[in-house]
Design a protein around this motif. Structure first.
Motif, PDB file in Angstrom:
ATOM      1  N   THR A 130      19.922  19.888  65.540  1.00 43.14           N
ATOM      2  CA  THR A 130      21.130  20.242  64.796  1.00 43.14           C
ATOM      3  C   THR A 130      22.348  19.871  65.637  1.00 43.14           C
ATOM      4  N   ALA A 131      23.501  19.837  64.984  1.00 39.82           N
ATOM      5  CA  ALA A 131      24.742  19.508  65.693  1.00 39.82           C
ATOM      6  C   ALA A 131      25.205  20.654  66.588  1.00 39.82           C
ATOM      7  N   LYS A 132      24.652  21.864  66.369  1.00 43.82           N
ATOM      8  CA  LYS A 132      25.130  23.041  67.088  1.00 43.82           C
ATOM      9  C   LYS A 132      24.354  23.346  68.367  1.00 43.82           C
ATOM     10  N   SER A 133      23.275  22.636  68.634  1.00 38.71           N
ATOM     11  CA  SER A 133      22.507  22.906  69.848  1.00 38.71           C
ATOM     12  C   SER A 133      22.080  21.592  70.486  1.00 38.71           C
ATOM     13  N   HIS A 134      21.527  21.689  71.673  1.00 34.91           N
ATOM     14  CA  HIS A 134      21.047  20.514  72.389  1.00 34.91           C
ATOM     15  C   HIS A 134      19.548  20.308  72.197  1.00 34.91           C
ATOM     16  N   LEU A 135      19.004  20.956  71.179  1.00 29.31           N
ATOM     17  CA  LEU A 135      17.622  20.686  70.790  1.00 29.31           C
ATOM     18  C   LEU A 135      17.509  19.262  70.271  1.00 29.31           C
ATOM     19  N   VAL A 136      16.425  18.589  70.637  1.00 31.01           N
ATOM     20  CA  VAL A 136      16.094  17.297  70.032  1.00 31.01           C
ATOM     21  C   VAL A 136      14.807  17.486  69.244  1.00 31.01           C
ATOM     22  N   ASN A 137      14.576  16.611  68.300  1.00 28.20           N
ATOM     23  CA  ASN A 137      13.323  16.697  67.550  1.00 28.20           C
ATOM     24  C   ASN A 137      12.151  16.502  68.504  1.00 28.20           C
ATOM     25  N   GLY A 138      11.201  17.419  68.421  1.00 28.33           N
ATOM     26  CA  GLY A 138      10.051  17.350  69.306  1.00 28.33           C
ATOM     27  C   GLY A 138       8.820  16.842  68.586  1.00 28.33           C
ATOM     28  N   PHE A 139       7.650  17.108  69.180  1.00 29.55           N
ATOM     29  CA  PHE A 139       6.409  16.588  68.613  1.00 29.55           C
ATOM     30  C   PHE A 139       5.270  17.578  68.824  1.00 29.55           C
ATOM     31  N   ALA A 140       4.302  17.509  67.928  1.00 28.91           N
ATOM     32  CA  ALA A 140       3.060  18.259  68.059  1.00 28.91           C
ATOM     33  C   ALA A 140       1.927  17.275  68.305  1.00 28.91           C
TER      34      ALA A 140
END
Length: 676
Positions: free
Chosen positions: A506-516
């Motif tokens: 999201t634009a509001k956090s520094h999370l990036v799309n991860g993986f399983a």
């Protein structure tokens, strides 16, 4: 206006030379200001029955249509013919929709398509009073009836508008799929004086097959071996319908692994991408579109050469509706249904439960509303129900005059009606039983030894005595799945190199799309996780570690991380902690145990809605000392990813503490999960 006069206009406006007899019969009654229910097979030309008179009438024709793709397709065609047509939908900006409403009020729009949910919009309700309405059309009218295969509560509100229309203003309801019971229900709702026109539902250009399998592997292997051959043999493209959004991802990646020209489509994708896929379908850009049943209804593509279902639909009506999108040009089209007797009944049963909630859920909602005024969002939080289920319950409770909508502070809320009657569950139970009966009829279709087309026509009320020789029970050869070691190895290689994405960015956090490392429900990964978490309590097996490391290296192998964190457990003890420590040892990345829970939370799996899951973990985590996080790139490890609420909550916290990147990594991703 006579038929010859009308056909002169038809040639001029639509470039068509004549009407079918049943088209003209319908149009003539509309010219006389009557109400008509038209039941005709897909591809017959039902749209012309309202588009042509709409161009003749002086005012605006409003068409209630359930699918945005359908609206876009028909508006585009009408505009290309020089006919003023617009649509109002949720994918346009409020400003665009407001301008279209203003144009319609000023008589600048001849044909206006609109989603039935707009009946809940006050601006729209006021606008209809100012429009010069010349006709009202209910497309896909089976959605009006609770006995229909695709009932939508918002369609019931259309009836409120129809009841207010002056006598002599024409009303048309159209559908390709209505049993006698649905026909009677629609007729009762649309009022006295309704004429029902029912046509022939036979599609003799279809070749119908059922392929019985023992596993998902067999479905994937047969499709991998044959779908390109099928497309090439028939000279076109087709649609592969799956049961869930996740299935569209899985099959799309499988076809991509095999270099088969295809793309995925589902309602969770962004509007621009879906529009691009719809255009690509029309232009035969791919051999196959892999989709939920969100694609195809109303799209006027004459040469869809095959329709394949990997999952059994809920009823023969659903099935007829979906396969009806093939072969509109009258040429041979293959219709194939896979069926696994051990597993494939579970998903439609779950859909029936979702569409017709249990009585306990009705009682829960009544109990909540008795305690105060609540918005839809607040009710989801209070009741822990999915939005789709809650909408059905609210509609039913309003119909029984147990609750009502009120405007409070400019917002729509629901309140309990004092001294109202008690809940009458009889109709709900009847409906649930009817849906289960429909599912059993679909299973009868799978097992029938008679002509499959006759089975479908009989079920839909078209009982004409004709010979059918177009299925694997008559003149067509049966299809069998042959699994070879080569294809087993190919599928295994795919599963060990195809990693589901965790969409949390999201634009509001520094999370990036991860993986399983894998999907929970389609491989042995899920059973291994379940054994460790709920049976043995032993560490997750080493093959899960190797697979997760493989996913990490493929997706994040070039990234240098500073720290590994793991999601604190709710009930699984040290399983995730021990797994994260093993990851730390292999990756030579430091691990911290300082991410802690600050309150007791429940297992996320007990919550049905995303809203409830978010509330469960809100402000539930802390990290001390905070200086350890600032400027760090972090791997965040968990065992199972479902809604993503926990990952997002922790990601928000770590962003606030100064983390520059948070990359989620899980062993498995579920194939379900509520989406708002």
């Amino acid at each position: 206006m006579t038929r010859p006069e009308s056909e002169i206009l038809l040639q001029r406006s639509f470039k068509l030379s004549h009407f079918y007899d049943e088209q003209w019969q319908t149009i003539e009654r509309l010219f006389n200001g009557e109400r008509v229910l038209l039941i005709e097979k897909t591809g017959f030309g039902k749209s012309l029955c309202f588009q042509f008179p709409a161009t003749v009438f002086s005012g605006t024709t409003v068409i209630f249509s359930p699918l945005i793709a359908l609206m876009r397709d028909q508006v585009q065609k009408l505009v290309s013919l020089g006919i003023s047509a617009k649509c109002i939908n949720s994918e346009q900006t409020p400003e665009e929709n407001a301008q279209i409403i203003e144009d319609a009020k000023r008589g600048k729009v001849k044909i206006l398509y609109i989603a039935p949910e707009r009946q809940e919009n006050n601006e729209w309700i006021e606008a209809t009073r100012e429009m010069n309405l010349s006709m009202v059309v209910v497309d896909e009218a089976h959605c009006i009836s609770v006995w229909g295969h695709d009932f939508r509560p918002a369609f019931k509100r259309i009836i409120n508008l129809v009841k207010l229309l002056p006598k002599g203003l024409p009303v048309l309801a159209t559908t390709a799929t209505a049993t006698k019971r649905v026909e009677q229900d629609i007729a009762q709702q649309l009022g006295e004086g309704l004429t029902v026109i029912r046509g022939n539902l036979m599609r003799d250009n279809f070749k119908l097959f059922v392929i019985k399998v023992c596993s998902e592997d067999e479905k994937m292997i047969w499709l991998g071996k044959n779908i390109e051959k099928l497309a090439d043999k028939l000279g076109g493209s087709g649609i592969l319908y799956t049961g869930t959004r996740v299935d569209t991802e899985i099959y799309s990646k499988w076809f991509n692994h095999l270099n088969i020209s295809s793309t995925a489509y589902n309602a969770g994708l962004d509007a621009d991408f879906r529009i691009a896929v719809e255009k690509g379908l029309m232009n035969n850009q791919w051999k196959c579109i892999i989709s939920t049943n969100a694609l195809g209804m109303g799209i006027d593509k004459p040469d869809i050469r095959f329709i394949i279902h990997t999952q059994i639909p809920q009823s023969p009506v659903h099935y007829y509706q979906e396969i009806g999108r093939a072969g509109r040009d009258g040429l041979a089209s293959y219709i194939i249904l896979f069926y696994n007797p051990d597993e494939d009944k579970k998903l439609p049963e779950a859909f029936i439960e979702g569409g017709r909630p249990s009585i306990k859920k009705y009682e829960k909602v009544i109990s909540v509303i008795k305690s105060g005024l609540f918005s839809l969002y607040e009710l989801i939080k209070q009741s822990n129900l999915k939005q789709t289920q809650l909408r059905v319950i609210l509609t039913d409770l309003m119909e029984q005059n147990i609750i009502r909508e009120v405007n409070y502070g400019g917002k729509k809320r629901y309140e309990f009606i004092p001294n109202s009657v008690s809940l009458n569950p009889k109709s709900f139970e009847e409906l649930r039983n009817a849906k289960l009966h429909d599912l059993n009829k679909m299973l009868e279709y799978v097992e029938t030894t008679g002509a499959r087309m006759k089975f479908l026509c009989d079920y839909l009320g078209d009982n004409a005595n004709r010979d059918f020789t177009n299925c694997d029970n008559t003149d067509e050869k049966r299809i069998k799945v042959i699994v070879t070691p080569e294809w087993t190895d190919t599928l295994q290689n795919f599963r060990e190199n195809s990693f589901p994405e965790l969409e949390v960015q999201t634009a509001k956090s520094h999370l990036v799309n991860g993986f399983a490392a894998s999907y929970y429900g389609v491989s042995h990964v899920g059973s291994a996780l379940h054994r460790s978490k709920y049976e043995t309590g032993e560490d997750f097996p080493d093959f899960l570690l190797k697979l997760t490391l493989k996913a990490f290296r493929k997706k994040f192998g070039q990234e240098a991380f500073d720290l590994i964190l793991y999601v604190p457990p709710t009930k699984s003890g040290n399983l995730v902690k021990n797994f994260a420590e093993k990851m730390s040892n292999v990756l030579k990345t430091p691990i911290s145990h300082n991410l802690k829970k600050t309150k007791i939370t429940e297992e996320q799996k007990i919550f049905e809605s995303v809203i409830s899951k978010k509330e469960n973990v809100k402000d539930a985590f802390d990290y001390q000392p905070t200086t350890e996080i600032e400027g760090k790139k972090i791997i965040l490890i968990d065992d199972i990813f479902d809604s993503g609420a926990t990952i997002r909550e922790i990601g928000s916290l770590l962003t606030t503490l100064g983390a520059t990147m948070i990359a989620p990594l899980t062993i498995a991703k579920t194939v379900g999960g509520d989406k708002l």
